[in-house]
Design a protein around this motif. Structure first.
Motif, PDB file in Angstrom:
ATOM      1  N   SER A 194       1.004  -1.347  -0.125  1.00  0.00           N
ATOM      2  CA  SER A 194      -0.034  -0.135   0.145  1.00  0.00           C
ATOM      3  C   SER A 194       0.775   0.928  -0.069  1.00  0.00           C
ATOM      4  N   GLU A 195       2.056   1.667  -0.109  1.00  0.00           N
ATOM      5  CA  GLU A 195       2.993   2.185   0.701  1.00  0.00           C
ATOM      6  C   GLU A 195       3.379   1.664  -0.660  1.00  0.00           C
ATOM      7  N   GLY A 221       0.992  -1.098   4.950  1.00  0.00           N
ATOM      8  CA  GLY A 221       1.867  -0.548   5.069  1.00  0.00           C
ATOM      9  C   GLY A 221       3.588  -0.990   4.589  1.00  0.00           C
ATOM     10  N   GLY A 223       5.794  -1.441   1.059  1.00  0.00           N
ATOM     11  CA  GLY A 223       6.496  -0.452   0.281  1.00  0.00           C
ATOM     12  C   GLY A 223       6.946  -1.381  -1.059  1.00  0.00           C
TER      13      GLY A 223
END
Length: 259
Positions: A194-195, A221, A223
């Motif tokens: 999500s990041e 959360g 990457g």
């Protein structure tokens, strides 16, 4: 523990002894090492076949930028599959490896030169490289500096030759593969953090929305480096969806990872 075997000229190894064959392609700056944590987690369930693309690890360095296009890498992938796989397989890609996998599928669709995978595993990728900015437009020297900086940011323990990365980025950065997605008949699992700052989540959604038989799994959360950041989470997800078959898929002989 995997044993034996000298590294071949195309630098292909196998990790694990499970019956599900997975051919996995690394990213623009990485090597097959990006897949090693997941391959080891799933060693009882899968046999990962891990090539290094040209200019990575001990693989032969490319002669020019023409050897660093997605189509050129897809041809290398096709040769790897022809030599080392005999039976159903999952085709996996991380980051640029997703783009190489899409190029492979396009070539299979238009030429039928190589076998279709039974399933796709698309991790942290995009069908629209022209919309990501892995490296800013810059002079050749500044590009090499940016490559070194991104290598450190992604925490790549084993990284590609910087000249090869520069040639690759120049060759692929204007690519748009969105038009190919609707032609993919193979079921796909799309995994995305999500990041992710390198391929934002909207790019994972583009893949999942564009491939007709895709399932989208978002790791909250996480990457770009989900293969190493969230290895256990990905392994647990795949174990749920990849039940161990009763019989192993056939494979040809290839070197195995040494301790």
């Amino acid at each position: 523990m995997c044993t034996g075997g000298d590294v071949t000229d195309d630098d292909v190894i196998a990790v694990g002894g499970g019956p599900i064959t997975v051919v996995a392609v690394h990213g623009i700056q990485g090597t097959r090492g990006a897949w090693l944590p997941l391959a080891r987690q799933l060693a009882d369930r899968c046999t990962f076949i891990l090539p290094n693309l040209p200019g990575r690890g001990l693989a032969k360095a490319p002669a020019s930028e023409d050897d660093c296009t997605l189509d050129a890498y897809a041809r290398e992938l096709g040769r790897t599959i022809t030599r080392h796989v005999d039976g159903p397989f999952v085709l996996a890609g991380w980051s640029m490896g997703v783009s190489v996998a899409l190029a492979y599928l396009s070539q299979v669709r238009t030429t039928a030169a190589w076998p279709l995978p039974a399933e796709l595993l698309l991790v942290s990728g995009t069908p629209y490289l022209d919309a990501v900015a892995w490296f800013p437009p810059s002079s050749p020297d500044a590009l090499l500096e940016a490559i070194a900086t991104r290598e450190q940011r992604l925490g790549l323990r084993e990284a590609a030759d910087h000249r090869t990365v520069a040639w690759t980025w120049n060759a692929i950065r204007r690519t748009d593969q969105r038009g190919e997605l609707a032609h993919i008949t193979t079921p796909a699992r799309v995994i995305h953090g999500s990041e992710d700052a390198d391929c934002p989540l909207t790019h994972g959604a583009m893949l999942a929305d564009g491939v007709p038989r895709a399932e989208f799994h978002v790791l909250q959360g996480a990457g770009h480096s989900v293969l190493t950041e969230r290895t256990e989470d990905i392994a647990a997800y795949l174990r749920k969806h990849w039940p161990a078959p009763a019989a192993a898929h056939g494979t040809r002989t290839y070197p195995r990872e040494t301790a």
